[in-house]
Write a protein that holds these residues in place. Sequence first.
Motif: not given
Length: 78
Positions: A30, A32-36
């Motif tokens: 995971q 930043k900014e909910n990026r997987e």
Amino acid sequence: MLFLYDYESEEALQKTIETLTDIQDHSFVQLKENREVPLRFSFGYCLTKEETDYQMLFKEADRKMYENKLERKKDKTM
């Protein structure tokens, strides 16, 4: 490099290897900014029940890691 030892049985050790195999293709990081981002790795292993030459075990595990890496690349392109 990961050393696994003191397992009660070979079956218990094989379960750990199966878990690593599952993690190998189904893990994400995971950011930043909910990026997987997928977390991918290759691995190889060598089993022994007796005292043996560390270098030999390392070479065998390394060879298997490269086989795993090539196989995973081949699967990805299909």
